[in-house]
Design an enzyme around this catalytic site. Sequence first.
Site, short mmCIF file in Angstrom:
data_model
loop_
_atom_site.label_atom_id
_atom_site.label_comp_id
_atom_site.label_asym_id
_atom_site.label_seq_id
_atom_site.Cartn_x
_atom_site.Cartn_y
_atom_site.Cartn_z
N HIS A 154 -15.15 25.99 -22.13
CA HIS A 154 -16.45 26.18 -22.76
C HIS A 154 -17.51 26.67 -21.78
O HIS A 154 -18.60 27.09 -22.19
CB HIS A 154 -16.92 24.91 -23.48
CG HIS A 154 -17.48 23.83 -22.61
ND1 HIS A 154 -16.78 22.71 -22.24
CD2 HIS A 154 -18.71 23.68 -22.05
CE1 HIS A 154 -17.54 21.92 -21.50
NE2 HIS A 154 -18.72 22.49 -21.37
N ASP A 184 -9.66 22.70 -23.26
CA ASP A 184 -10.89 23.06 -22.56
C ASP A 184 -10.64 23.35 -21.08
O ASP A 184 -11.43 22.96 -20.21
CB ASP A 184 -11.95 21.97 -22.72
CG ASP A 184 -13.37 22.53 -22.60
OD1 ASP A 184 -13.50 23.75 -22.47
OD2 ASP A 184 -14.32 21.74 -22.64
N GLY A 257 -24.13 20.68 -16.76
CA GLY A 257 -23.94 21.43 -15.53
C GLY A 257 -22.77 20.91 -14.72
O GLY A 257 -22.24 21.61 -13.85
N ASN A 258 -22.33 19.66 -14.99
CA ASN A 258 -21.15 19.11 -14.32
C ASN A 258 -19.85 19.63 -14.94
O ASN A 258 -18.77 19.44 -14.36
CB ASN A 258 -21.13 17.58 -14.39
CG ASN A 258 -21.91 16.92 -13.28
OD1 ASN A 258 -22.95 16.31 -13.52
ND2 ASN A 258 -21.40 17.02 -12.06
N SER A 259 -19.92 20.24 -16.11
CA SER A 259 -18.71 20.71 -16.78
C SER A 259 -17.87 21.58 -15.87
O SER A 259 -18.37 22.53 -15.27
CB SER A 259 -19.07 21.52 -18.03
OG SER A 259 -19.23 20.70 -19.14
N GLY A 312 7.09 21.06 -36.30
CA GLY A 312 6.82 21.29 -37.71
C GLY A 312 6.86 20.01 -38.52
O GLY A 312 7.50 19.95 -39.58
#
Length: 511
Positions: A154, A184, A257-259, A312
């Site tokens: 992200h 992510d 901002g730490n992401s 499945g």
Amino acid sequence: MVRTLPSRRHLARALTLMPLVALGACKPAADVAPPSRPTLSLKSGSTPTATTPSGAKVEPAVYSAPTPGSPGALMSLAPLVDTVKGAVVNVEVQARARPAMGGMMQGLPPGLAERFGMQGGQNPFGEGGGAPAKQGLGSGFIVDPSGLVITNNHVVEGADTVRVKLEDGRAFDAEVLGRDSLTDVALIQLKGVSGKLPFVKLGDSDGLRVGDPVMAIGNPFGLASSVSAGILSARARDIHAGPYDDFLQTDAAINPGNSGGPLFNMKGEVVGMNTAIIGGATGIGFAVPANLIQALLPQLQETGVVRRGWVGLAVQDLTPELARALRVDAAKGAVVAGVSAGGPGEKAGLREEDIITSVGERAVDSAGSLTRAVALLKPGSEVKVSLVRGGRTMEVPVKLGTRPTQRGEEEMTPRDATPAPLSKRLGLRLSEAQDGSGGAQVVAVESGSAAERAGLMPGMVLTQVGDQKVSGVAEAAQALTSAEPGSALLLRARVPGQDGALLRAIEVPQR
């Protein structure tokens, strides 16, 4: 940029992106030659040596904490910080402004506008529709001295340009090598790297225990190289962000901002990547485990996308009530509630009400653990599934398919997809069928193209083009490109997980 959850009560509604975030994918500039891409080798004991700009030798940090209760047990983390901070980077992204949405901003549910960076639900592009490019900030960490950087999906999703700043002041443009939206995780490559960069290695996140000390470094609110410390608060958290949630929880301070920044153990190894926080809470942050990141890296570097094993099945947790109703002694497992027609599970003979207890070497104690275990296996591989059926324990060999893209998920195009001429002519991109049963799968359809007018959609698998049966991309591409200009070409397609076939007709443009 850290994804946030509004409250515990609303965990299931998805993670909210803080306003500092700019999202999207990035492509290299046409006039910049792509850097060489070394093969990742991040296993303990085989990590290459890096050097600082001054030429000093840098090894992955090994920091031994003092024995609890011993004199001086409360010690500074400065030695640990000094050895790893050079590998933590600031990721800056820019994305083009989108067209104005005018009145569409009105009446959005509370929090939805903020999720996309729109303060107070206002149109971020202004009344006139024009606006400068959006900007966003995040963090990342170098895992190879050639400039391979791990960050959050992200952080870089939708970005037109990505620029990475190092702690020593150097800055590099970067290319997005691969992204996986379901976990992510993203991998980017710095351009124009000369010499070797400081780096850190991935540690064993499975070896962490609740209560172990951890340390986070990142760029919260643009404050570069900020350090916080705490403990591991919990493991295997499902915060309803995706189907493979297995987050580490920590009370180390994590902010927007730490992401994409690293979560370290006391040996200087990265045990997690900081990803999400709960909105309005303090001391509750979540990190993607390092072992999960390690499992995804080879595919991200090789093809840019992650393809997962698929059985499945529709499954749910085995509860004490269900165990009594099914008359079994099993205490943990995943109960098969449905079997996809024509899927790998049906072909292997799996049935409804089977209780799956392990897949290969991995124990299964819930529906989520089964989903994660299968997803880590290679499509096309064969695995032994242990289960309880009618009170009897048995093993069933299953040949895995490739997990199809679900509705609402982003369809990722691998770097080895159909060559450009077919895409330009028909507005169509193809890859090998994900379910392993042959055919050419549609992975992208351009707006306004002949493919869109024909009703083709990502996920469809072409099995016939004109009068020719096709078993893969090469045959489908040849049949499509050799069609007479101006003709109407019959297509036969199937949708994975659904019965029957679809007929479509595509009008071949004049050359």
